[in-house]
Design a protein around this motif. Structure first.
Motif, mmCIF file in Angstrom:
data_model
loop_
_atom_site.group_PDB
_atom_site.id
_atom_site.type_symbol
_atom_site.label_atom_id
_atom_site.label_comp_id
_atom_site.label_asym_id
_atom_site.label_seq_id
_atom_site.Cartn_x
_atom_site.Cartn_y
_atom_site.Cartn_z
ATOM 1 N N SER A 1 -33.009 12.592 53.081
ATOM 2 C CA SER A 1 -33.393 13.705 53.948
ATOM 3 C C SER A 1 -34.450 14.527 53.227
ATOM 4 C CB SER A 1 -32.190 14.604 54.256
ATOM 5 O OG SER A 1 -31.158 13.850 54.846
ATOM 6 N N SER A 2 -35.556 14.812 53.916
ATOM 7 C CA SER A 2 -36.625 15.631 53.324
ATOM 8 C C SER A 2 -36.966 16.766 54.273
ATOM 9 C CB SER A 2 -37.874 14.788 53.077
ATOM 10 O OG SER A 2 -37.626 13.863 52.054
ATOM 11 N N SER A 3 -37.103 17.959 53.675
ATOM 12 C CA SER A 3 -37.493 19.129 54.452
ATOM 13 C C SER A 3 -38.521 19.890 53.632
ATOM 14 C CB SER A 3 -36.268 20.003 54.729
ATOM 15 O OG SER A 3 -36.659 21.211 55.329
ATOM 16 N N GLY A 4 -39.798 19.747 53.989
ATOM 17 C CA GLY A 4 -40.856 20.384 53.204
ATOM 18 C C GLY A 4 -40.879 19.791 51.807
ATOM 19 N N GLU B 1 -44.954 27.869 53.218
ATOM 20 C CA GLU B 1 -43.996 27.702 54.322
ATOM 21 C C GLU B 1 -43.399 29.045 54.724
ATOM 22 O OE1 GLU B 1 -42.583 23.125 53.271
ATOM 23 O OE2 GLU B 1 -41.266 24.812 52.825
ATOM 24 N N TYR C 1 -38.276 19.857 49.755
ATOM 25 C CA TYR C 1 -36.894 19.616 49.313
ATOM 26 C C TYR C 1 -36.433 18.228 49.754
ATOM 27 C CZ TYR C 1 -31.865 20.247 48.796
ATOM 28 O OH TYR C 1 -30.547 20.096 48.437
ATOM 29 N N SER C 2 -35.850 17.466 48.830
ATOM 30 C CA SER C 2 -35.330 16.127 49.143
ATOM 31 C C SER C 2 -33.868 16.019 48.743
ATOM 32 C CB SER C 2 -36.130 15.058 48.403
ATOM 33 O OG SER C 2 -37.454 15.032 48.866
#
Length: 197
Positions: A50-53, A184, A55-56
């Motif tokens: 899972s990656s968000s911006g 962000e 962050y992994s």
């Protein structure tokens, strides 16, 4: 060591657990974990990234030979990453295992007897009844064999849920991740201002 479980040869133990690992370089950590798992003859049953911006996070289910589970965990602890959570369980399935083994042996003996009776059948009716008994026994044997295979697999290979996540707190000012997060945050702020107006 609290991680080590000593069992006798007659005990059938299913070991499983979960760990959470915090990494400052998640790509390198994942590669190191892949190599460690391969070294001990394990494999990933499930692997999710899972990656968000910036962050992994990896969510993994690893199957590790039960004889190597303790050493695998020790090697993780000795590595450069931080083990933030660890939970291990041991379930004694000896009774279920030996009961299933005994039932299987008994059903196979009955099946052999019925197969011998086929040639001794004196009528079509007798033959049909014997064949029906053979069919039912074969179904029960197949089912029991499936249970035994599952138990053997769970005993031989421990299941370990692994959460491998990226360290995010106290990002140094000027780092790439710092500027990405700042950008962000500004983007989210301007969206909010736009919505208000």
């Amino acid at each position: 060591s609290p991680l080590t479980t000593v069992t006798s040869q007659n005990e059938k133990i299913i070991r499983s657990g979960s760990i959470a690992v915090e990494s400052k370089a998640i790509g390198k950590s994942k590669q190191a974990m892949d190599a460690l798992l391969k070294r001990y003859g394990g494999y990933y049953e499930q692997e999710t990234l899972s990656s968000s911006g910036s962050y992994s996070n990896y969510s993994l289910i690893a199957r590790i030979p039960a004889t190597h589970l303790d050493q695998f965990l020790k090697d993780i602890e000795k590595g450069g990453d931080k083990l933030t959570e660890r939970s291990l369980r041991s379930e004694d399935v000896s009774l279920q295992y030996f009961d299933s083994e005994s039932r299987l042996k008994s059903k196979r003996a009955y099946l052999e007897r019925y197969q011998q009776m086929v040639s001794q059948a004196k009528s079509v009716k007798d033959l049909l009844e014997i064949q029906e008994q053979i069919r039912q026994l074969q179904e029960e044997i197949d089912s029991q064999e499936s249970v035994m295979r599952s138990l053997k697999d769970q005993i031989a290979y421990s299941s370990l849920n692994i959460q491998l996540f990226e360290y995010q707190a106290n990002l140094p000012i000027g780092s790439q991740n710092f500027w990405i997060q700042l950008k962000e945050a500004f983007a989210d702020g301007w969206l909010f201002v736009g919505e208000v107006f």
